[in-house]
Design a protein around this motif. Structure first.
Motif, PDB file in Angstrom:
ATOM      1  N   ARG A 290       4.052   1.238  10.155  1.00  0.00           N
ATOM      2  CA  ARG A 290       3.296   1.540   8.740  1.00  0.00           C
ATOM      3  C   ARG A 290       4.026   1.226   7.657  1.00  0.00           C
TER       4      ARG A 290
ATOM      5  N   GLU B 161       1.685   4.315   1.097  1.00  0.00           N
ATOM      6  CA  GLU B 161       1.143   4.803   2.579  1.00  0.00           C
ATOM      7  C   GLU B 161       2.174   5.695   2.761  1.00  0.00           C
TER       8      GLU B 161
ATOM      9  N   ARG C 224       0.856  -1.080   0.019  1.00  0.00           N
ATOM     10  CA  ARG C 224      -0.010   0.067   0.023  1.00  0.00           C
ATOM     11  C   ARG C 224       0.783   1.273   0.114  1.00  0.00           C
TER      12      ARG C 224
END
Ligand code: ATP
Ligand code: MG
Length: 465
Positions: A128, A122, A120
Motif C-alpha cells: 500500500r 493512505e 492516495r
C-alpha cells in the motif's frame, strides 16, 4: 575560528513512495510488455490522461462520501485559483476524456487501457503506497455482460500468463438505482438499532451512504454485516439476468470465482457488477502456523487488518494471506454524472506494486538481459572508432555493452564477464589502424582476428547457432 559548515541534511523520498531502481527495471518492463500485448490483442487502445484533474471530477464522479474523496486525495489550489487533485484513480478521468473528446460519436464501444501512477493519502503498509501504479481497462458504450466478462477475463489471463493459478475473483451485483432504493431502506432499517456498536466511519456511512456500511473491514462492523440483508436477492429483473449472464461467461471461461453478496467496493459510481480478485501469497518457510481464517479471511484482504509499516515489517507480515490485486465493476451512471450523455460502461484496475511483489516472491522475476557482445578498446584511436562500431551493431540488432571509460583490457574483460556477454570485441591500436577487430568467445577464450567489414555478418552467424 570559522565554524565548520553544517552537513547538509539528507533528503529522503516522501513517505509511502518508492523508487524503481535499474535492477528492478527488467521486471517492470516485462510486466508492462504483457500489459501492452494483452490489452492490444483484446482491442484496448492506450489512453493517457493528466496526473491531476479538477477536484470536482473526483468529488462528483467517485463520490463525496467515499474514503478516497474524504480522506485520501492530494488536493491543492493553484495560483490561478483552480482547485486540483492528483488523480486517485483512473476511471473518472477516462469518463471525462470520453465526454470532452466526443468519443460517443466514435465507433462504439470505446475500449481503452492505461498504465500509470495514482495518488492516495493512505497509511503506508506492505503493498500500500501513496503513489502507486495501476493497469486499467475500460469499456464505454457497451451494456452487455460480455464486456464485464471480457475485462475480468483479460485480467485473469494476465495472472495466468505470469504463472498464478491460485486466485479467486469475488463478484457481486449491486444493481441499478431502481433496485437499490428499496434495498437502502431495508439496510437502514437493519442497521438502525446497531449503529452504536459500529466504528466512527460507519456511523458516518449510516447517514451518508448506508450501502458503504458493507465495505467496512473493522472487526466489529464485519460481525454486524453478517446478518445484513443482501441486495443480490432483491435485484430487478434486468439486473438479475445481466448478472446471471456474467456468471455464465465466467463459467465458460473457467475463471475461478466466488459470489460475495456483501462486496460493494469503495467508489460510488458502480452499478450492477462489482468484482475484486485475490491471489494467495506464497507461504514462506518461516511462517507461523496459520488458522484457516487467516488464509481465507471472511471479507476483504487481510492486509488491511494487519498494518505493517514498509520500513519495519512485523512478524505477522510473514503469514500468508490473500492480496487484492485487481478490482472493478460496471459504472453505467458515471458518464452522465460527470456531465455526459448516459453511457453504459465497465472496467477495472490492477495494482502493479502488489502484482510485482507477488511475482518476486514466487521467484518469477526475469533476469536482466545479457548483451551479445562486449566492446573492449585500447588506445585513443580505438576508442574513437568505438561509437561507429556500436552503431553498426545497433543497426544489425546485436545487443552490446561497453566500458569506454576504462583503459586496461583486463578490467574491461572483467566487466564483460560480469554482464554475461557471449563475445568480446577487442580493438587495439593496431586493429584500429588496420580496420580489423578481434572476436573472442568469452566462455572458451578462443579468439580470431577478422576484417571489420565482416564483423556484423560473422557475429550474426555465430549468434544464430
Ligand atoms: P484496497 O481495498 O486494497 O484498498 P481498493 O479497492 O482501494 O483496494 P482499487 O481502487 O479497486 O483498490 O484499485 C485496484 C487495485 O489497485 C487494488 O486491487 C490494488 O491492487 C491496487 N491498489 C489500490 N490502492 C493501492 C495503494 N495505495 N498502493 C498500492 N496498490 C494499490
Ligand atoms: Mg483502498
Amino acid at each position: 575560528m570559522a565554524r565548520p559548515k553544517d552537513k547538509p541534511k539528507m533528503i529522503q523520498r516522501p513517505r509511502g513512495t518508492h523508487d524503481v531502481l535499474p535492477p528492478e527495471q527488467p521486471i517492470w518492463e516485462a510486466v508492462r510488455k504483457t500489459i501492452r500485448e494483452l490489452s492490444r490483442f483484446y482491442g484496448f487502445e492506450r489512453i493517457e490522461t493528466p496526473h491531476f484533474e479538477m477536484t470536482d471530477l473526483f468529488t462528483t464522479g467517485v463520490g463525496e462520501a467515499t474514503d478516497i474523496v474524504t480522506k485520501q486525495m492530494y488536493s491543492f489550489k493553484t495560483r490561478g485559483g483552480d482547485q486540483l487533485t492528483l488523480r486517485p484513480e483512473g476511471t473518472a478521468p477516462v469518463a471525462r476524456a470520453f465526454i470532452e473528446h466526443g468519443m460517443m460519436n466514435w465507433p462504439q464501444p470505446i475500449k481503452v487501457f492505461y498504465d500509470g501512477s495514482f495518488f492516495r493519502h493512505e497509511n503506508p503498509q506492505r503493498g500500500r503506497y501513496r503513489e502507486f501504479h495501476q493497469w486499467g481497462l475500460e469499456v464505454l458504450g457497451d451494456d452487455g455482460a460480455v464486456a464485464d466478462a471480457e475485462v475480468i477475463h483479460v485480467f485473469t489471463l494476465f495472472l495466468r500468463e505470469w504463472g498464478f493459478k491460485d486466485f479467486i475473483v469475488e463478484v457481486n451485483s449491486i444493481g441499478c438505482p431502481a433496485c437499490r432504493a428499496p434495498f437502502r431502506a431495508q439496510l437502514t432499517q437493519y442497521y438502525r438499532s446497531k449503529v452504536r456498536g459500529l466504528c466512527k466511519d460507519c456511523k458516518e456511512r449510516f447517514k451518508e451512504n448506508p450501502l458503504r456500511l458493507l465495505d467496512c473491514t473493522e472487526e466489529k462492523c464485519m460481525q454486524v454485516k453478517k446478518g445484513a440483508p443482501q441486495l443480490l436477492d432483491k435485484l430487478c429483473e434486468a439486473c438479475r439476468s445481466h448478472f446471471k449472464l456474467l456468471l455464465e461467461f465466467l463459467e465458460e471461461l473457467q475463471i475461478p470465482y466466488a459470489l460475495n453478496p456483501h462486496l460493494v467496493r469503495g467508489l460510488d459510481y458502480y452499478t450492477r457488477t462489482v468484482f475484486e480478485a485475490y491471489v494467495d501469497e506464497p507461504i514462506k518457510p518461516s511462517a507461523e502456523p496459520i488458522s484457516p481464517e487467516a488464509v481465507v479471511p471472511e471479507e476483504k484482504s487481510a492486509d488491511e487488518e494487519a498494518p505493517a509499516p514498509v520500513e519495519a515489517p512485523k512478524l505477522e507480515d510473514k503469514s500468508p494471506r490473500r492480496l487484492a490485486v485487481f478490482g472493478g465493476g460496471r459504472y453505467d451512471n458515471l458518464v452522465e454524472l460527470v456531465g455526459g450523455k448516459s453511457t453504459p460502461a465497465c472496467g477495472g484496475a490492477l495494482g502493479l506494486e502488489r502484482f510485482i511483489a507477488l511475482v518476486r516472491e514466487a521467484g518469477r522475476a526475469p533476469a536482466e538481459e545479457k548483451p551479445n557482445v562486449f566492446l573492449v578498446q585500447l588506445g585513443e584511436l580505438a576508442r574513437k572508432k568505438s561509437f561507429r562500431i556500436m552503431e553498426e551493431l545497433r543497426a544489425a540488432g546485436i545487443t552490446m555493452a561497453e566500458s569506454l571509460g576504462r583503459d586496461s583490457i583486463r578490467s574491461q574483460l572483467k566487466v564483460g564477464d560480469r554482464v554475461g556477454a557471449l563475445y568480446a570485441l577487442i580493438i587495439g591500436q593496431k586493429e584500429a589502424l588496420d580496420e580489423m577487430v578481434i572476436l573472442r568467445e568469452m566462455s572458451s577464450g578462443i579468439q580470431e582476428t577478422i576484417p571489420r567489414s565482416r564483423l556484423v555478418d560473422t557475429l550474426k552467424r555465430k549468434l544464430k547457432t
